[in-house]
Scaffold this motif. Structure first.
Motif, PDB file in Angstrom:
ATOM      1  N   LEU A 152      42.183  66.688  25.000  1.00  0.00           N
ATOM      2  CA  LEU A 152      43.210  65.855  24.558  1.00  0.00           C
ATOM      3  C   LEU A 152      43.302  65.107  23.294  1.00  0.00           C
ATOM      4  N   ARG A 153      42.061  64.467  23.029  1.00  0.00           N
ATOM      5  CA  ARG A 153      42.045  64.051  21.535  1.00  0.00           C
ATOM      6  C   ARG A 153      42.480  64.807  20.404  1.00  0.00           C
ATOM      7  N   ASP A 154      41.883  66.108  20.647  1.00  0.00           N
ATOM      8  CA  ASP A 154      42.363  67.175  19.771  1.00  0.00           C
ATOM      9  C   ASP A 154      43.769  67.437  19.485  1.00  0.00           C
ATOM     10  N   TRP A 155      44.510  67.526  20.714  1.00  0.00           N
ATOM     11  CA  TRP A 155      45.973  67.583  20.763  1.00  0.00           C
ATOM     12  C   TRP A 155      46.666  66.558  20.102  1.00  0.00           C
ATOM     13  N   ALA A 156      46.005  65.099  20.596  1.00  0.00           N
ATOM     14  CA  ALA A 156      46.871  63.944  20.107  1.00  0.00           C
ATOM     15  C   ALA A 156      46.662  63.749  18.429  1.00  0.00           C
ATOM     16  N   LYS A 157      45.647  64.626  17.776  1.00  0.00           N
ATOM     17  CA  LYS A 157      45.649  64.490  16.223  1.00  0.00           C
ATOM     18  C   LYS A 157      46.697  65.249  15.645  1.00  0.00           C
ATOM     19  N   ASP A 158      47.130  66.479  16.380  1.00  0.00           N
ATOM     20  CA  ASP A 158      48.356  67.230  15.811  1.00  0.00           C
ATOM     21  C   ASP A 158      49.738  66.872  16.476  1.00  0.00           C
ATOM     22  N   PHE A 159      49.913  66.006  17.642  1.00  0.00           N
ATOM     23  CA  PHE A 159      51.209  65.690  18.057  1.00  0.00           C
ATOM     24  C   PHE A 159      51.173  64.387  18.105  1.00  0.00           C
ATOM     25  N   GLU A 160      52.524  64.024  18.147  1.00  0.00           N
ATOM     26  CA  GLU A 160      52.948  62.557  18.596  1.00  0.00           C
ATOM     27  C   GLU A 160      52.659  62.391  20.039  1.00  0.00           C
ATOM     28  N   HIS A 161      52.122  61.191  20.455  1.00  0.00           N
ATOM     29  CA  HIS A 161      51.405  61.004  21.661  1.00  0.00           C
ATOM     30  C   HIS A 161      52.503  61.129  22.831  1.00  0.00           C
ATOM     31  N   LYS A 162      53.581  60.815  22.558  1.00  0.00           N
ATOM     32  CA  LYS A 162      54.727  60.996  23.766  1.00  0.00           C
ATOM     33  C   LYS A 162      54.995  62.559  23.815  1.00  0.00           C
ATOM     34  N   THR A 163      54.603  63.386  22.827  1.00  0.00           N
ATOM     35  CA  THR A 163      54.899  64.751  22.935  1.00  0.00           C
ATOM     36  C   THR A 163      53.846  65.351  23.617  1.00  0.00           C
ATOM     37  N   VAL A 164      52.532  64.786  23.670  1.00  0.00           N
ATOM     38  CA  VAL A 164      51.468  65.420  24.749  1.00  0.00           C
ATOM     39  C   VAL A 164      51.836  65.045  26.099  1.00  0.00           C
ATOM     40  N   ILE A 165      52.235  63.882  26.351  1.00  0.00           N
ATOM     41  CA  ILE A 165      52.435  63.194  27.640  1.00  0.00           C
ATOM     42  C   ILE A 165      53.547  64.268  28.167  1.00  0.00           C
ATOM     43  N   GLU A 166      54.735  64.581  27.394  1.00  0.00           N
ATOM     44  CA  GLU A 166      55.779  65.257  27.773  1.00  0.00           C
ATOM     45  C   GLU A 166      55.570  66.665  28.340  1.00  0.00           C
ATOM     46  N   ALA A 167      54.320  67.440  27.606  1.00  0.00           N
ATOM     47  CA  ALA A 167      53.769  68.594  28.177  1.00  0.00           C
ATOM     48  C   ALA A 167      53.255  68.475  29.366  1.00  0.00           C
ATOM     49  N   ILE A 168      52.302  67.169  29.622  1.00  0.00           N
ATOM     50  CA  ILE A 168      51.677  67.041  30.955  1.00  0.00           C
ATOM     51  C   ILE A 168      52.757  66.761  31.850  1.00  0.00           C
ATOM     52  N   SER A 169      54.092  66.191  31.637  1.00  0.00           N
ATOM     53  CA  SER A 169      54.927  66.092  32.735  1.00  0.00           C
ATOM     54  C   SER A 169      55.754  67.273  33.069  1.00  0.00           C
ATOM     55  N   ARG A 170      55.537  68.133  32.354  1.00  0.00           N
ATOM     56  CA  ARG A 170      56.389  69.364  32.406  1.00  0.00           C
ATOM     57  C   ARG A 170      55.507  70.316  33.306  1.00  0.00           C
ATOM     58  N   ALA A 171      54.159  70.183  33.063  1.00  0.00           N
ATOM     59  CA  ALA A 171      53.099  70.864  33.773  1.00  0.00           C
ATOM     60  C   ALA A 171      53.193  70.289  35.410  1.00  0.00           C
ATOM     61  N   ASP A 172      53.303  69.028  35.417  1.00  0.00           N
ATOM     62  CA  ASP A 172      53.423  68.456  36.716  1.00  0.00           C
ATOM     63  C   ASP A 172      54.616  68.876  37.524  1.00  0.00           C
ATOM     64  N   ALA A 173      55.689  68.792  36.763  1.00  0.00           N
ATOM     65  CA  ALA A 173      57.117  69.097  37.558  1.00  0.00           C
ATOM     66  C   ALA A 173      57.020  70.703  37.892  1.00  0.00           C
ATOM     67  N   ASN A 174      56.099  71.490  37.322  1.00  0.00           N
ATOM     68  CA  ASN A 174      56.177  72.848  37.676  1.00  0.00           C
ATOM     69  C   ASN A 174      54.968  73.273  38.838  1.00  0.00           C
ATOM     70  N   ASN A 175      54.253  71.915  38.976  1.00  0.00           N
ATOM     71  CA  ASN A 175      52.991  72.194  39.939  1.00  0.00           C
ATOM     72  C   ASN A 175      51.932  73.254  39.427  1.00  0.00           C
ATOM     73  N   LYS A 176      51.943  72.699  37.841  1.00  0.00           N
ATOM     74  CA  LYS A 176      50.961  73.728  37.230  1.00  0.00           C
ATOM     75  C   LYS A 176      49.653  72.867  36.793  1.00  0.00           C
ATOM     76  N   ALA A 177      48.536  73.704  36.248  1.00  0.00           N
ATOM     77  CA  ALA A 177      47.298  73.142  35.822  1.00  0.00           C
ATOM     78  C   ALA A 177      47.513  72.684  34.377  1.00  0.00           C
ATOM     79  N   PHE A 178      46.501  72.040  33.870  1.00  0.00           N
ATOM     80  CA  PHE A 178      46.529  71.774  32.583  1.00  0.00           C
ATOM     81  C   PHE A 178      46.735  72.604  31.616  1.00  0.00           C
ATOM     82  N   SER A 179      46.219  73.900  31.815  1.00  0.00           N
ATOM     83  CA  SER A 179      46.393  74.950  30.914  1.00  0.00           C
ATOM     84  C   SER A 179      47.762  75.147  30.592  1.00  0.00           C
TER      85      SER A 179
END
Length: 328
Positions: free
Chosen positions: A202-229
Motif C-alpha cells: 500500500l505504501r508503494d501504491w500510495a507513492k504513485d497514486f492520489e490516496h483517494k484513488t487507492v481507497i477507491e480501488a479498495i472500495s471497488r474490490a469490496d463492492a465486488n466481494n473480491k480480494a486485495f489482488s
C-alpha cells in the motif's frame, strides 16, 4: 490462518535498538514476534519456551528483560507470568472493528488487572473502537516507568526524559502520514488485520497514486466481494492508462459509459432512438376506439372463426387416435 506481527524495517535505525547487544536484540525481536504474542500487546511469557526458541540461556534472557523494563519498553508481572509491551498498540493498529473485537476478547483473558486497564486506556486514547471499559474508573492505572512486580525489584531512579521525536508529516515519495492512515484503515475495514507485506504494498501504491484513488480501488474490490489482488489489478490498469487521481478516474468512468452506449446504440444518440419508437410505446398513448362493422362483415368473420374451430377439433381428434394406436 497465518498470524503476522508487524515489525517495521526502520527498527534497525532506532538508536535504542542500536545500543543493544546481539543477545538483547534477539530477545527483543522474540518478545515482539513469538507465537504467544497477542493483538492487545499483553501475553503470557514462558521462559522455558524462550530458552528453546532463542537458544539463549535463562540468565541471558532475564538480563535482557530487566534492561527492557528499565528502559520502559515493557512491563513484567512475575506473579502472573505476563508482559505488556509498551507502545504495542501504537504501532499495531486496531482501527478495524474486526481487530477491535479481537482485543475485546483478549482483554477478558488478561490476568493482571493493571495491564488490562492499561490496554483499555491506550485503546481509548488512540480512538480504537473497543467496547471494554475498566471495571472501576477510580482505579489508578499503572505508570509505565515501573514494573508491576514491585515487590521483587527496586524502583528505578527517575531519569530525564528525552525530547519526543516529531512524527514525520510525510512518508518518502511525498505521501502524507494521514493519507496512509486513511488507506490502511480502508483496507482493514474490508479485510481485517493487515500484514507487514500488505502495508508495504500500500505504501508503494500510495507513492504513485492520489490516496483517494487507492481507497477507491479498495472500495471497488469490496463492492465486488473480491480480494486485495482485485484492487491491485484496478490500480495496475489505471497506472497503465496514466490515471493517478480521482478526477482522472471520474473522467475514465464517463468515457467507459459513453463507449458502452456506443456499442449498444451505434452512432445514433440514445435520445434519437427513443424518438423513433412506435406510438404504442409512449406512456401517454391511448388506443383509438374500434370502428363499427356491418352485418355482412360480422357474418364473414364468424364463418372464418367457425372454420378455424372445426380444423382445431379435427387435429385434436387425429392426435388422440395416434396416441391410442401407439399405446397398443
Amino acid at each position: 490462518m497465518a498470524i503476522y506481527r508487524q515489525v517495521q524495517t526502520s527498527i534497525w535505525a532506532d538508536n535504542w535498538v542500536g545500543s543493544l547487544s546481539p543477545e538483547e536484540k534477539l530477545v527483543w525481536i522474540y518478545v515482539m514476534t513469538n507465537s504467544r504474542t497477542r493483538q492487545c500487546g499483553v501475553y503470557e511469557f514462558a521462559m522455558r519456551y524462550a530458552v528453546v526458541d532463542t537458544g539463549l540461556t535463562e540468565q541471558a534472557i532475564e538480563s535482557a528483560m530487566e534492561k527492557f523494563q528499565t528502559d520502559r519498553k515493557l512491563l513484567l508481572s512475575k506473579s502472573n507470568d505476563e508482559i505488556l509491551i509498551i507502545n504495542w498498540l501504537k504501532y499495531n493498529s486496531a482501527r478495524s472493528p474486526k481487530v477491535a473485537a479481537v482485543i475485546d476478547k483478549e482483554i477478558a483473558d488478561i490476568k493482571t488487572k493493571e495491564f488490562a486497564d492499561a490496554v483499555i486506556d491506550e485503546c481509548h486514547k488512540l480512538k480504537y473502537p473497543i467496547k471494554k471499559i475498566k471495571a472501576s474508573e477510580d482505579t489508578v492505572s499503572i505508570p509505565y516507568a515501573y514494573s508491576i512486580d514491585t515487590g521483587s525489584q527496586e524502583e528505578p531512579e527517575p531519569e530525564q526524559q528525552p525530547e519526543p521525536e516529531q512524527q514525520p508529516t510525510e512518508e518518502a515519495g511525498g505521501v502524507g502520514a494521514d493519507d496512509l492512515t486513511d488507506i490502511f484503515q480502508a483496507w482493514e475495514n474490508v479485510w481485517g488485520t493487515m500484514s507487514p507485506l500488505t502495508q508495504e504494498k500500500l505504501r508503494d501504491w500510495a507513492k504513485d497514486f492520489e490516496h483517494k484513488t487507492v481507497i477507491e480501488a479498495i472500495s471497488r474490490a469490496d463492492a465486488n466481494n473480491k480480494a486485495f489482488s482485485y484492487a491491485e489489478g484496478i490500480l495496475r490498469r489505471w497506472d497503465k492508462s496514466g490515471i493517478h487521481t480521482m478526477a482522472q478516474v471520474v473522467l475514465d468512468d464517463q468515457k467507459h459509459e459513453a463507449a458502452v452506449q456506443q456499442r449498444q446504440y451505434g452512432n445514433k444518440p440514445r435520445k434519437q432512438l427513443l424518438t423513433n419508437q412506435p406510438a404504442w410505446a409512449d406512456p401517454n398513448y391511448k388506443s383509438k376506439p374500434a370502428e363499427p362493422t356491418d352485418s355482412a362483415t360480422r357474418a364473414k368473420l364468424e364463418a372464418e372463426m367457425a372454420k378455424l374451430r372445426a380444423n382445431r377439433e379435427k387435429r385434436h381428434e387425429e392426435q388422440k387416435k395416434r396416441r391410442e394406436e401407439n399405446a397398443k
